[in-house]
Design a protein around this motif. Structure first.
Motif, short mmCIF file in Angstrom:
data_model
loop_
_atom_site.label_atom_id
_atom_site.label_comp_id
_atom_site.label_asym_id
_atom_site.label_seq_id
_atom_site.Cartn_x
_atom_site.Cartn_y
_atom_site.Cartn_z
N ALA A 255 -48.64 -65.29 16.25
CA ALA A 255 -47.40 -65.99 15.94
C ALA A 255 -46.19 -65.20 16.44
O ALA A 255 -45.25 -65.77 16.99
N LYS A 259 -43.38 -66.35 19.23
CA LYS A 259 -41.93 -66.32 19.03
C LYS A 259 -41.24 -65.62 20.19
O LYS A 259 -40.22 -66.06 20.72
N ILE A 282 -50.59 -70.32 9.35
CA ILE A 282 -49.60 -70.12 10.40
C ILE A 282 -50.05 -70.83 11.66
O ILE A 282 -49.30 -71.60 12.26
N SER A 283 -51.29 -70.60 12.05
CA SER A 283 -51.78 -71.18 13.29
C SER A 283 -51.75 -72.70 13.21
O SER A 283 -51.41 -73.38 14.17
N SER A 286 -47.74 -73.92 12.96
CA SER A 286 -46.73 -73.54 13.94
C SER A 286 -46.67 -74.60 15.01
O SER A 286 -47.55 -75.44 15.13
N SER A 287 -45.62 -74.56 15.79
CA SER A 287 -45.58 -75.53 16.87
C SER A 287 -45.25 -74.83 18.17
O SER A 287 -44.26 -74.13 18.23
N ALA B 255 -43.38 -77.61 6.40
CA ALA B 255 -43.94 -77.42 7.74
C ALA B 255 -44.44 -78.76 8.30
O ALA B 255 -44.24 -79.07 9.48
N ILE B 282 -45.80 -69.20 6.73
CA ILE B 282 -45.53 -70.36 7.57
C ILE B 282 -44.05 -70.45 7.87
O ILE B 282 -43.63 -70.58 9.02
N TYR B 285 -42.91 -67.67 10.27
CA TYR B 285 -43.38 -67.64 11.65
C TYR B 285 -43.27 -68.95 12.41
O TYR B 285 -43.56 -69.01 13.59
N SER B 286 -42.90 -70.01 11.73
CA SER B 286 -42.78 -71.27 12.45
C SER B 286 -41.54 -71.20 13.34
O SER B 286 -40.68 -70.35 13.16
N SER B 287 -41.46 -72.12 14.25
CA SER B 287 -40.25 -72.14 15.05
C SER B 287 -39.69 -73.55 15.09
O SER B 287 -40.41 -74.47 15.46
#
Lengths: 340, 340
Positions: A255, A259, A282-283, A286-287, B255, B282, B285-287
């Motif tokens: 992650a 970023k 997280i995996s 995430s996007s 999310a 989440i 670390y998400s964007s």
DNA sequence: TAAACCTACGAAAACGGTTTCGTGTTAACA
DNA sequence: TGTTAACACGAAACCGTTTTCGTAGGTTTA
């Protein structure tokens, strides 16, 4: 705590002996129907519950399993713990959970506390500090005392006990192969220092995939993260090289890499593909979602606890340590969709 | 398990009584220097460890704390458990961890098992099913037995015991206010069914913020997620309305909402701002990273266990239930950066 | 020199159960 | 009527440890 009702009080109150009460409560044929009923009614009325401590002392077993984890705020370990609890519960065991926080000292202390008879057996994933300084005497002591022990994920080969591991080499190979088949040629590896054996094994898989695909490995593309320093900057350094994919040995690194890639203006998966390890939240969220290796923590936990209980309940004289390897799957998501 | 050495064997081997051994091992002045030395040397040589079960039975205390959580694969709960373990360890306690998996039945069973004397006290966050069907007899039984009990996060007001909660109303207010100050006017709320009290409280805060800001609340913008059905489609429905912000009562919902927003071609935070609850991985670390309410799970765990141990060790006759409110902070990240 | 006092240790009860092995009473049988 | 068996229950040991109380033997004191 309120004074609890015991077999003794029942016996006194009803004018019978404790043995009679004990037998009546377990519906023994030795006791007359009428007496049995009186005793059971009384016990029910006053909500009698047998004292577990007394039973444990008598039976010399606690029906408790000790679990020592390096950390808990971590998707993989919390999944494993679920599996352990579930498996233990199914067979009438409870679990006592402790954390080493990756510290050797705490691991030693905790092991000592648990091995004084509080538990029937112990499941451990070894602290990284222990793996680093290679002082395993606390584990060999345990084995000498013949306390059932199962190691999982982060194991010690030198210790003779049951083990449950994931196929780290195979998983590293699978993930790398997937990137290669995707058309990637300059694949960076973000891993742990060598003493964390799972990291080392995953790296082996990575190298194997490269060799089989006739891709020259490049040490510059391998970065071993020192967690005592700033992680992001260490990961960032790998972007200074010409790369088209990243394989990270856990999802945090993956992650973070994503970023950094984004802030470098790179498109994922077009410019760079990313694969991680530990199929956590997280995996998934995430996007783009990150391709990962699913470690099946639940399965690991169940297997570990089954192995342990088997060992606890069947004290086989001839000890033959088992090693269960859980195969891991690649979960392909957007972060590695084909670039062509 | 190897036969352990006991005080009896030492006594027999050395031709003294068990009382002498016991006293010698704790350096009692009653025992002569020479005898003491002999016994201690022997105990050391054979690695004598006092049997915990026997001690527990004698002392009528286990130095174990039971913890029942609805789930563990969840950032908030795993953080709390860390706090509990840390606090417990500091005072010489271990923790026995069980999971209700949100099931009423399992919660009842687990509570029964733990209350038979295996633990000195219990910390619980209530299962959602229990909150829904409102059957709290297992808890009131516990209170009647005077077993120390601390409820945290998901608590039951009707039960008279110590409680540790986050300031859910305040947190909901803070988050919503932040969105409003950000220029948002059509703020959707993604929450749980009303029986989950934390969800209901957060909604109160949300409504309070709207009222204070003279924004008309619109029931169409509030979606209560039924977790037995498909979550994403329920969240998606809110996008059919004209909205410029979303406040979700946990990070998974946040999310998921973000994913849907993106796939709808919306830019975050420009077109729509998103705020969540539970400051987990989440969100971090998400964007873009998601603005969340940090619940301070570590603090909650520590407070809960301190409260419990206080209760265990000082059996105060006059019971006055305490309620600790942990204030929560807003962590502002990219997902709500000003839109203007 | 007897009374009083240490010193150093042992006996026994206690924690709350289980279990083995009696034993007194009654009923069945020869 | 005497023998035997079944029935229903109790005594006591045991799990490992702590702790209170007692006591034998030696030493100090009056």
């Amino acid at each position: 705590m309120k004074q609890k009702i015991t077999i003794k009080t029942i016996a006194k109150e009803l004018g019978v002996s404790t043995s009679t009460v004990s037998k009546a409560l377990k519906d023994s044929h030795e006791i007359g129907a009428e007496t049995k009923e009186r005793i059971q009614a009384y016990a029910n009325l006053y909500n009698y519950k047998p004292n577990h401590l007394a039973l444990q002392l008598r039976n010399q077993k606690t029906k408790v399993i000790g679990v020592i984890l390096p950390k808990i705020v971590h998707h993989f370990f919390s999944t494993v713990i679920m599996g352990i609890e579930e498996g233990a519960n199914k067979k009438g065991y409870n679990i006592m959970v402790c954390f080493s926080n990756e510290s050797h000292k705490k691991e030693v202390e905790t092991l000592k506390v648990l091995s004084n008879g509080s538990v029937d057996g112990i499941i451990v994933s070894v602290a990284s500090e222990t793996l680093e300084n290679k002082d395993f005497t606390h584990f060999s002591d345990l084995v000498n005392e013949e306390i059932p022990l199962v190691l999982f994920d982060r194991v010690i080969n030198e210790i003779l006990c049951d083990k449950v591991v994931v196929d780290d080499v195979g998983a590293g190979y699978k993930a790398t192969m997937h990137l290669i088949e995707n058309g990637r040629k300059r694949i960076a590896l973000i891993t742990t220092p060598d003493h964390v054996n799972v990291g080392a094994l995953r790296k082996q898989g990575y190298e194997k995939a490269l060799i089989e695909s006739y891709i020259k490995s490049d040490d510059a593309l391998v970065v071993k993260i020192d967690e005592t320093k700033d992680i992001s900057s260490q990961i960032a350094s790998v972007f200074e090289h010409n790369i088209d994919a990243i394989f990270a040995v856990n999802e945090i690194y993956a992650a973070k890499a994503m970023k950094i890639a984004k802030s470098n203006g790179l498109n994922i998966p077009k410019d760079i593909a990313i694969a991680g390890f530990t199929d956590g939240l997280i995996s998934e969220y995430s996007s783009p979602a990150i391709t990962t290796i699913a470690q099946h923590g639940l399965t690991m936990g169940r297997q570990a606890v089954d192995l342990l209980i088997e060992r606890i309940e069947n004290e086989s004289a001839d000890f033959k340590a088992k090693r269960i390897v859980i195969s891991s799957d690649l979960k392909v998501r957007e972060s590695t969709k084909t670039s062509s």
